[in-house]
Design a protein around this motif. Structure first.
Motif, mmCIF file in Angstrom:
data_model
loop_
_atom_site.group_PDB
_atom_site.id
_atom_site.type_symbol
_atom_site.label_atom_id
_atom_site.label_comp_id
_atom_site.label_asym_id
_atom_site.label_seq_id
_atom_site.Cartn_x
_atom_site.Cartn_y
_atom_site.Cartn_z
ATOM 1 N N GLY A 298 0.796 -1.227 0.000
ATOM 2 C CA GLY A 298 0.000 0.000 0.000
ATOM 3 C C GLY A 298 0.825 1.272 0.000
ATOM 4 O O GLY A 298 0.434 2.260 0.624
ATOM 5 N N GLN A 299 1.938 1.279 -0.726
ATOM 6 C CA GLN A 299 2.853 2.423 -0.700
ATOM 7 C C GLN A 299 2.728 3.352 -1.901
ATOM 8 O O GLN A 299 3.233 4.465 -1.862
ATOM 9 N N PHE A 300 2.085 2.903 -2.952
ATOM 10 C CA PHE A 300 2.021 3.659 -4.201
ATOM 11 C C PHE A 300 0.606 4.211 -4.321
ATOM 12 O O PHE A 300 -0.269 3.611 -4.931
ATOM 13 N N ILE A 301 0.370 5.381 -3.715
ATOM 14 C CA ILE A 301 -0.993 5.899 -3.611
ATOM 15 C C ILE A 301 -1.089 7.298 -4.208
ATOM 16 O O ILE A 301 -0.125 8.060 -4.222
ATOM 17 N N ALA A 302 -2.270 7.628 -4.691
ATOM 18 C CA ALA A 302 -2.500 8.918 -5.337
ATOM 19 C C ALA A 302 -2.405 10.048 -4.326
ATOM 20 O O ALA A 302 -2.877 9.940 -3.193
ATOM 21 N N SER A 303 -1.808 11.155 -4.756
ATOM 22 C CA SER A 303 -1.780 12.350 -3.917
ATOM 23 C C SER A 303 -3.179 12.964 -3.859
ATOM 24 O O SER A 303 -4.009 12.759 -4.755
ATOM 25 N N GLN A 304 -3.431 13.704 -2.806
ATOM 26 C CA GLN A 304 -4.723 14.388 -2.706
ATOM 27 C C GLN A 304 -4.893 15.383 -3.848
ATOM 28 O O GLN A 304 -6.002 15.587 -4.361
ATOM 29 N N ASP A 305 -3.790 15.962 -4.288
ATOM 30 C CA ASP A 305 -3.842 16.906 -5.398
ATOM 31 C C ASP A 305 -4.337 16.232 -6.674
ATOM 32 O O ASP A 305 -5.165 16.785 -7.413
ATOM 33 N N LEU A 306 -3.852 15.019 -6.954
ATOM 34 C CA LEU A 306 -4.313 14.282 -8.127
ATOM 35 C C LEU A 306 -5.779 13.887 -7.971
ATOM 36 O O LEU A 306 -6.578 14.015 -8.914
ATOM 37 N N ILE A 307 -6.131 13.413 -6.804
ATOM 38 C CA ILE A 307 -7.530 13.031 -6.552
ATOM 39 C C ILE A 307 -8.449 14.220 -6.770
ATOM 40 O O ILE A 307 -9.494 14.115 -7.432
ATOM 41 N N ASP A 308 -8.060 15.373 -6.247
ATOM 42 C CA ASP A 308 -8.898 16.578 -6.393
ATOM 43 C C ASP A 308 -9.015 16.993 -7.860
ATOM 44 O O ASP A 308 -10.075 17.452 -8.300
ATOM 45 N N ASP A 325 -9.988 3.608 -0.513
ATOM 46 C CA ASP A 325 -10.393 2.552 0.401
ATOM 47 C C ASP A 325 -9.777 2.755 1.782
ATOM 48 O O ASP A 325 -8.878 3.569 1.978
ATOM 49 N N GLN A 326 -10.268 2.007 2.723
ATOM 50 C CA GLN A 326 -9.814 2.102 4.109
ATOM 51 C C GLN A 326 -9.213 0.767 4.517
ATOM 52 O O GLN A 326 -9.698 -0.294 4.150
ATOM 53 N N LEU A 327 -8.153 0.838 5.277
ATOM 54 C CA LEU A 327 -7.555 -0.381 5.803
ATOM 55 C C LEU A 327 -7.065 -0.101 7.221
ATOM 56 O O LEU A 327 -6.420 0.901 7.478
ATOM 57 N N SER A 328 -7.386 -0.978 8.140
ATOM 58 C CA SER A 328 -6.941 -0.786 9.514
ATOM 59 C C SER A 328 -5.510 -1.281 9.655
ATOM 60 O O SER A 328 -5.207 -2.430 9.347
ATOM 61 N N VAL A 329 -4.647 -0.393 10.107
ATOM 62 C CA VAL A 329 -3.242 -0.738 10.306
ATOM 63 C C VAL A 329 -2.910 -0.531 11.774
ATOM 64 O O VAL A 329 -2.938 0.582 12.281
ATOM 65 N N ILE A 330 -2.626 -1.610 12.454
ATOM 66 C CA ILE A 330 -2.327 -1.581 13.892
ATOM 67 C C ILE A 330 -3.430 -0.798 14.629
ATOM 68 O O ILE A 330 -3.170 0.061 15.463
ATOM 69 N N TYR A 336 -6.158 5.068 1.846
ATOM 70 C CA TYR A 336 -5.283 4.828 0.701
ATOM 71 C C TYR A 336 -5.952 5.332 -0.570
ATOM 72 O O TYR A 336 -7.108 5.004 -0.832
ATOM 73 N N GLY A 337 -5.238 6.099 -1.348
ATOM 74 C CA GLY A 337 -5.748 6.532 -2.645
ATOM 75 C C GLY A 337 -5.257 5.577 -3.710
ATOM 76 O O GLY A 337 -4.282 5.854 -4.403
#
Length: 495
Positions: A298-308, A325-330, A336-337
């Motif tokens: 889950g390291q390669f995610i869209a920036s908020q700027d791209l999403i917007d 999507d949402q993922l519970s981590v610890i 995650y975008g």
């Protein structure tokens, strides 16, 4: 029996090159214990070796990750969460001590393999027209592979051609099987481009025009050539080459109704060349697919700027491949975008959503692992955008026609008026259409645009640089120290 053992050894060596010791020189002669490449007499023998070349290209050091992830992560399109991989590229925390060696070594390993295939083929005499066509085709594939590897290297370690007309230092050009102690110095960017163009223009008439999907044909070589011309600012040739593929090739743009789920298929109507993955043979945990998957790294995610940007037009079909999507981590929910261009074969958008959001436990299984996704290297959409950009820069006509083919596919009501077709408008469309395919970073710096990132709450930026000038020394990577110890090359300025 002796020859069979040699062929098997060649294939095993091809696989092992991916993980060979970083202390070995990329110029080392292809290791042969019993026979020289020129001793191979059969086309079938060479086919084994060229298949090994494609296997090398499939590695995460090249098509399955580096050529895309480590470049997009330096742009304004992608971010990392507050942990894990790709941080150094996102933060611009790299120098000759910690530069990723495989960005340098893997393409040179591929070049070495391609050169050996070419040498082997030169030693084979063929008589039938069928065998001659096969020999020509394999030669053309090897030349194109060599050109692609040199192009990737030059983009990583040399300044864009437009910055100083190609006069800055590029990378060593390797076009033959070299002796073990060879030390090749860096050529200029212009010289590297000349060699790439020579390889491609030689390869194209040798190559088959038949669609191959996971292997190179003449249309794939022409797509690369159009991209090279565009990066070189030879806009007339970029335009002509792109339009030639658009008008004459068997590929057609995806329909709007096909667009979202097309990424879950092995190939589609605009797939010119892809890095092929499947359940038994893929890039594994460090592949772009696993780096994109929130149940992977889950390291390669869209920036908020791209999403917007994409969300600014709610009717743009490309909103549907931006899955937040949402993922519970610890115990903590992390957003995650995810860009659904690497979902796994058979994993349609509906299956992905049901998996993450469906009622009941356990959640429905995905059709396949994300790692089975093919990675698109050349597809028809890019050629429309190359034609549009080259036309805007004076290399051709009908910029609006080629731009609108992509714009109206995304939203039929969003046609761009001819007066509004500017370079910035084309670059914006490239950003939306080619997101997560490794183009954005180069689109900015080759057009002398700074990389400007926007602060947001979606990730922990740590020490990430938020404004990188297009002429900053870190827009090219440092040549890794491991290589400098073997071949005393001139390091890039600033490192």
């Amino acid at each position: 029996m002796k020859k069979i053992k040699f062929i098997i050894s060649l294939f095993i060596i091809a696989l092992l090159f991916v993980v060979q010791s970083c202390s070995e020189d990329f110029l080392v002669e292809y290791p042969t214990d019993k026979q020289a490449p020129e001793d191979i007499q059969k086309m079938a023998d060479v086919e084994v070796v060229i298949n090994g070349t494609y296997n090398l290209m499939q590695s995460v050091g090249f098509l399955n990750s580096n050529i895309i992830t480590r470049n997009d992560m330096r742009s304004d399109d992608m971010q990392v969460p507050d942990f894990g991989r790709l941080e150094d590229e996102y933060r611009y925390d790299f120098d000759e001590q910690n530069s990723v060696l495989s960005i340098w070594s893997t393409p040179y390993t591929i070049i070495r393999q391609a050169n050996n295939v070419i040498a082997m083929l030169e030693g084979i005499n063929v008589e039938s027209p069928t065998d001659k066509a096969k020999k020509d085709d394999m030669t053309g594939q090897s030349l194109t592979i060599r050109a692609l590897a040199h192009f990737s290297l030059c983009n990583s370690y040399g300044l864009p051609y437009a910055h100083n007309d190609g006069q800055s230092l590029g990378i060593p050009i390797v076009t033959e099987v070299l002796p073990k102690d060879a030390q090749v110095k860096r050529s200029t960017v212009a010289q590297v481009y000349d060699q790439i163009i020579k390889d491609l223009t030689t390869a194209i008439p040798l190559l088959s025009e038949a669609p191959k999907g996971g292997k190179i044909n003449s249309w794939a070589a022409k797509t690369l050539l159009a991209r090279v011309y565009l990066y070189k600012e030879d806009n007339t040739k970029a335009y002509e080459t792109a339009v030639d593929v658009i008008k004459k090739s068997p590929y057609v743009l995806l329909k709007r109704s096909e667009y979202v789920d097309a990424w879950s298929k092995e190939f589609n109507s605009e797939s010119i060349f892809s890095c092929v993955n499947n359940a038994a043979d893929n890039g594994g945990g460090n592949s772009i697919a696993y780096l994109s998957d929130p149940e992977g790294y889950g390291q390669f995610i869209a920036s908020q700027d791209l999403i917007d940007l994409v969300n600014s037009d709610p009717d743009d079909i490309r909103n549907e491949i931006l899955y937040i999507d949402q993922l519970s981590v610890i115990g903590d929910p992390t957003t995650y975008g995810r860009i659904l261009k690497y979902p796994g074969i058979g994993n349609t958008k509906a299956i992905i959503v049901d998996h993450f959001e469906g009622d009941g436990e356990p959640k429905p299984e995905l059709a396949s692992s994300a790692t089975t996704s093919n990675v698109p290297i050349f597809r028809l959409s890019e050629l429309y955008l190359i034609a549009a950009e080259a036309a805007v820069k004076g290399g051709g006509s009908d910029a609006a026609t080629y731009l609108n083919a992509i714009v109206e596919r995304a939203n039929p009501a969003a046609k761009v008026a001819e007066a509004d077709v500017t370079l910035d408008r084309v670059l914006t469309e490239r950003r939306k259409e080619l997101m997560a395919e490794g183009h954005r970073f180069f689109d900015l710096i080759r057009n002398k645009r700074d990389i400007v990132r926007t602060e947001c709450a979606r990730t922990a930026h740590m020490t990430a640089r938020m404004h990188i000038p297009y002429d900053d020394y870190q827009v090219v990577f440092a040549i890794p120290l491991e290589e400098l110890k073997i071949n005393p090359l001139t390091q890039n300025p600033g490192y």
